[in-house]
Design a protein around this motif. Structure first.
Motif, mmCIF file in Angstrom:
data_model
loop_
_atom_site.group_PDB
_atom_site.id
_atom_site.type_symbol
_atom_site.label_atom_id
_atom_site.label_comp_id
_atom_site.label_asym_id
_atom_site.label_seq_id
_atom_site.Cartn_x
_atom_site.Cartn_y
_atom_site.Cartn_z
ATOM 1 N N ASP A 90 0.835 -1.205 0.000
ATOM 2 C CA ASP A 90 0.000 0.000 0.000
ATOM 3 C C ASP A 90 0.870 1.255 0.000
ATOM 4 O O ASP A 90 0.582 2.222 -0.728
ATOM 5 C CB ASP A 90 -0.908 -0.018 1.230
ATOM 6 N N ARG A 91 1.936 1.242 0.805
ATOM 7 C CA ARG A 91 2.831 2.396 0.855
ATOM 8 C C ARG A 91 3.561 2.581 -0.475
ATOM 9 O O ARG A 91 3.782 3.703 -0.925
ATOM 10 C CB ARG A 91 3.851 2.224 1.987
ATOM 11 N N TRP A 92 3.958 1.491 -1.093
ATOM 12 C CA TRP A 92 4.637 1.542 -2.389
ATOM 13 C C TRP A 92 3.723 2.143 -3.457
ATOM 14 O O TRP A 92 4.152 2.977 -4.249
ATOM 15 C CB TRP A 92 5.067 0.136 -2.785
ATOM 16 N N GLN A 93 2.448 1.709 -3.451
ATOM 17 C CA GLN A 93 1.497 2.286 -4.410
ATOM 18 C C GLN A 93 1.297 3.782 -4.159
ATOM 19 O O GLN A 93 1.203 4.579 -5.111
ATOM 20 C CB GLN A 93 0.152 1.563 -4.314
ATOM 21 N N ALA A 94 1.227 4.159 -2.888
ATOM 22 C CA ALA A 94 1.020 5.573 -2.560
ATOM 23 C C ALA A 94 2.186 6.431 -3.049
ATOM 24 O O ALA A 94 1.985 7.534 -3.587
ATOM 25 C CB ALA A 94 0.835 5.733 -1.056
ATOM 26 N N LYS A 136 -0.106 5.446 -7.401
ATOM 27 C CA LYS A 136 -0.968 4.407 -7.990
ATOM 28 C C LYS A 136 -2.007 3.871 -6.998
ATOM 29 O O LYS A 136 -2.786 2.994 -7.355
ATOM 30 C CB LYS A 136 -0.100 3.239 -8.461
ATOM 31 N N ARG A 137 -2.027 4.389 -5.798
ATOM 32 C CA ARG A 137 -2.965 3.875 -4.804
ATOM 33 C C ARG A 137 -4.378 4.272 -5.186
ATOM 34 O O ARG A 137 -4.669 5.461 -5.393
ATOM 35 C CB ARG A 137 -2.631 4.435 -3.425
ATOM 36 N N GLU A 139 -7.978 5.642 -5.133
ATOM 37 C CA GLU A 139 -8.534 6.671 -4.254
ATOM 38 C C GLU A 139 -9.667 6.134 -3.386
ATOM 39 O O GLU A 139 -9.912 6.658 -2.292
ATOM 40 C CB GLU A 139 -9.049 7.849 -5.100
ATOM 41 N N ARG A 176 -9.808 3.229 -1.968
ATOM 42 C CA ARG A 176 -9.380 2.212 -1.003
ATOM 43 C C ARG A 176 -9.473 2.769 0.416
ATOM 44 O O ARG A 176 -9.005 3.866 0.706
ATOM 45 C CB ARG A 176 -7.943 1.755 -1.272
#
Length: 303
Positions: free
Chosen positions: A80-84, A88-89, A91, A93
């Motif tokens: 999740d942190r990597w996507q953020a 790419k996280r 919105e 979620r």
């Protein structure tokens, strides 16, 4: 049980309402429900029947229930942190709550040994503290009727959710029906064992083994000391105490693993003069290489 069943149970728990607790709840539940089967990696380094003595052990015991969900929660948190960081996280979620992420993975992980216990293959609940096998004798490893129930329930709940309706109640209802189905099957197995009368090989061991596709029927295995019968029909075999199995185990890791795993070991004399270790739970005269291992010459004397 098979991994589809484990995955469906994890998904249904999420649809029952737990997926609202944190972001990435469904991956935590579905992956968590399959986590103990990481022991399948043993096929990369074990040969022959050695995997029988390794599967459903250390990764299905108490330390794994605590540690495997922790690893999964950490990986999902990092994802999740990597996507953020990459922007790419998604919105929509829900924000992640590590405590809930770990708790859901832990709950899902517990469903795995509970389901694996239900069949005749067995599981070592207490590994590494004890290597005792436990057996539920309730469902076949693959139960298509349980599949149908869970798949139907998941579709029903998801359909309700997409339409803005009450989607948790269908999931809870289907889970309740699934538990009732398991309970009924447990009762059928218990009655099959209790109703068993005198058998040609004795009744030292009595196992009611579920039959694929026919949940109300049981294959009753009876006997002891390597002499067994299935539904009253004796299987070919010689008494275990006729063979020097202690010496055989010392000389072969595959034989040692097989006997460690086997619940109803039998020694079948072959037409080729070779004695083979089999297990009455998985006896199939058409598949001699499956769940079997050859004994070395001299262990049982002349055929």
């Amino acid at each position: 049980m098979d991994n589809l069943t484990h995955s469906l149970v994890g998904a249904m728990i999420g649809q029952a309402g737990l997926k609202r607790k944190t972001g990435l709840a469904m991956p935590a539940l579905i992956i968590g429900a399959n986590l103990p089967d990481v022991d399948a990696a043993c096929f990369f380094w074990l040969e022959g029947t050695e995997h029988l003595g390794f599967r459903r052990g250390i990764t299905h015991g108490p330390p794994a229930w605590v540690l495997l969900p922790l690893v999964l929660a950490g990986l999902l948190w990092a994802f999740d942190r990597w996507q953020a960081k990459r922007g790419k996280r998604p919105e929509d979620r829900t924000p992640l709550h590590f405590g809930w992420l770990y708790g859901l993975a832990f709950i899902a992980c517990l469903t795995h040994p509970a389901l694996d216990w239900l069949n005749v293959y067995g599981i070592r609940f207490l590994e590494p503290f004890s290597s005792q096998w436990f057996y539920g004798d309730t469902l076949f490893i693959i139960d298509v009727w349980l599949w149908a129930l869970l798949i139907g329930g998941l579709w029903w709940s998801r359909r309700k959710e997409k339409r803005g309706g009450e989607w948790m109640r269908p999931a809870k209802a289907v889970l309740a029906v699934a538990l009732a189905y398991i309970g009924v099957n447990a009762g059928i197995s218990t009655m099959a064992v209790r109703s068993t009368t005198l058998m040609p090989t004795g009744s030292q061991i009595v196992i009611a083994s579920p039959i694929p596709l026919f949940p109300i029927q049981r294959e009753v295995i009876t006997g002891g000391n390597g002499l067994y019968a299935i539904n009253g029909e004796a299987l070919p075999g010689v008494p275990l105490d006729r063979c020097d199995l202690k010496r055989a185990r010392q000389g072969s890791s595959q034989i040692d693993a097989f006997l460690f795993w086997s619940r109803t070991p039998l020694i079948e004399p072959g037409e080729d003069g070779v004695y083979r270790l089999r297990d009455a739970r998985f006896y199939d005269p058409r598949a001699r290489d499956r769940f079997s291992v050859a004994l070395p010459d001299g262990i049982c004397g002349e055929p």
